[in-house]
Scaffold this motif. Structure first.
Motif, short mmCIF file in Angstrom:
data_model
loop_
_atom_site.label_atom_id
_atom_site.label_comp_id
_atom_site.label_asym_id
_atom_site.label_seq_id
_atom_site.Cartn_x
_atom_site.Cartn_y
_atom_site.Cartn_z
N ILE A 10 0.84 -1.20 0.00
CA ILE A 10 0.00 0.00 0.00
C ILE A 10 0.87 1.25 0.00
CG2 ILE A 10 -1.63 1.34 1.41
CD1 ILE A 10 -2.88 -1.42 2.18
N ARG A 11 1.94 1.24 0.78
CA ARG A 11 2.87 2.38 0.78
C ARG A 11 3.43 2.62 -0.62
NH1 ARG A 11 5.42 0.90 6.57
NH2 ARG A 11 4.29 2.48 7.75
N PHE A 14 0.75 4.23 -2.80
CA PHE A 14 0.58 5.65 -2.47
C PHE A 14 1.72 6.49 -3.03
CE2 PHE A 14 -2.77 4.26 0.17
CZ PHE A 14 -3.52 5.37 0.53
N VAL A 25 2.45 7.13 5.30
CA VAL A 25 1.40 6.11 5.17
C VAL A 25 1.49 5.16 6.37
CG1 VAL A 25 0.38 4.37 3.66
CG2 VAL A 25 1.54 6.35 2.66
N LEU A 31 -7.12 8.86 5.27
CA LEU A 31 -6.91 8.99 3.82
C LEU A 31 -7.23 10.39 3.30
CD1 LEU A 31 -8.45 5.63 2.59
CD2 LEU A 31 -6.05 6.13 3.06
N THR A 67 -9.10 5.06 6.98
CA THR A 67 -7.69 5.13 7.36
C THR A 67 -6.89 4.08 6.58
OG1 THR A 67 -7.88 3.50 9.13
CG2 THR A 67 -8.31 5.81 9.73
N VAL A 68 -5.58 4.18 6.69
CA VAL A 68 -4.71 3.18 6.04
C VAL A 68 -4.99 1.80 6.65
CG1 VAL A 68 -2.31 2.47 5.68
CG2 VAL A 68 -2.97 4.89 5.41
#
Length: 82
Positions: A10-11, A14, A25, A31, A67-68
């Protein structure tokens, strides 16, 4: 795939797609308020997560993502469903 693996992926998403530094992140990061995503970015994120998991994300499932950590949980649920 572990929670840490998912967070790292995910990082990378992003950083590559939204120009957000990986250290920003964090699981607690909101978000829309902290990472400055907008609704178009949220759609792009959902598409990237679909590519990552090979599973379609239902819009109603993604509406609750704030949120993440919520993103990580959504990815985990998609991977379990495979």
């Amino acid at each position: 795939m572990t929670e840490t693996d998912i967070l790292e992926r995910i990082r990378a998403i992003f950083e590559e797609n939204f120009g957000i530094a990986p250290e920003r992140v964090t699981p607690e990061a909101h978000l829309f308020e902290e990472l400055d995503l907008d609704s178009i970015d949220a759609v792009d994120l959902a598409i990237k997560l679909q590519e990552m998991t090979g599973r379609r994300i239902k819009p109603e499932e993604f509406k609750s993502v704030r949120t993440v950590a919520d993103v990580v949980a959504a990815v985990e649920s998609l991977l379990v469903a495979q």
